[in-house]
Design a protein around this motif. Structure first.
Motif: not given
Length: 251
Positions: A109-118
């Motif tokens: 979940v955190i990795q998905t959010k990080a990619k979305s933000l980036f």
């Protein structure tokens, strides 16, 4: 007529290109005590070639490794300073917010959010760069036109507030002859198109509460809504006192 047949033709082997990664792997294996013949079989090279890499080309390979590492580090530093740091900051705030609301998190979940933000930051940076090309063009004049739009709805998406639009002019030329009641938004005016305390209170009393009451009556729900409001400058903390039953909480 030549007497040389197909079997007599001499075929020259093309020189095989060996990647830096493979050469570094070979050197690493030698450092661990592996023999040239064993390593040659694994990588599909002649034992003499493997020994040449070990004995003659070692210094050149190590130098190439340093150069490549230095280049990658510089590239990563530039990227990190521009985009990654901003993404990490936003991700940290998001994680803190999830933890505060006791929302379970996982690595995925955190990795998905990080990619979305980036991706979002990268996209906005690209748009900003395009606008800077436009601004440098001869005869360009930046527009001062702006507006503020307030949007909202419930968690499942069944209810949505009618958008509350704030524009710098009460009656712009383009809207002359149009009936405000027929527009798909609530229109209000402010010289800077900003949300102010009075405009927020106006939205609560004339827009939000009537729309919430209509929705609750339609769905046969008790009128006790909880409305989460962004804590942007100009938003008043006193709007919670404007309704006896509706509660407004600022993030």
């Amino acid at each position: 007529m030549s007497g040389k047949g197909a079997a007599g033709r001499i075929t020259k082997n093309k020189k095989k290109t060996i990647s830096l990664e493979t050469k570094l792997d070979i050197l690493g294996r030698f450092d661990k005590g592996e023999k040239a013949v064993e390593r040659a079989k694994v990588v599909g090279l002649a034992a003499t070639t493997v020994r040449t890499i070990r004995d003659r080309d070692r210094d050149k390979i190590r130098e190439a490794e340093k150069s490549a590492t230095s280049l990658d580090a510089k590239t990563m530093t530039r990227t990190k300073s521009a985009l990654m740091i901003k993404m990490e900051s936003l991700l940290s705030i998001w994680i803190e917010n999830q933890v505060a609301h006791r929302i379970p998190l996982s690595k995925m979940v955190i990795q998905t959010k990080a990619k979305s933000l980036f991706d979002d930051i990268k996209s906005k940076a690209a748009v900003s760069n395009d606008n800077a090309s436009e601004k440098s063009a001869p005869g360009f004049k930046a527009s001062n036109d702006r507006l503020t739009l307030l949007l909202g709805g419930n968690a499942n998406g069944y209810f949505k507030f009618k958008p509350f639009l704030i524009y710098q002019s009460e009656n712009p030329r383009a809207m002359r002859g149009c009936s405000k009641n027929l527009l798909p938004v609530h229109r209000r005016a402010n010289k800077k198109s900003w949300m102010t305390t009075s405009l927020l209170q106006n939205w609560v009393l004339t827009c939000a509460i009537p729309e919430l009451k209509a929705y609750c009556n339609k769905e046969l729900l008790n009128f006790k809504p909880l409305v989460l409001v962004d804590n942007a400058p100009g938003n008043s903390v006193y709007v919670d006192e404007l309704s006896e039953h509706a509660k407004f909480v600022f993030l």
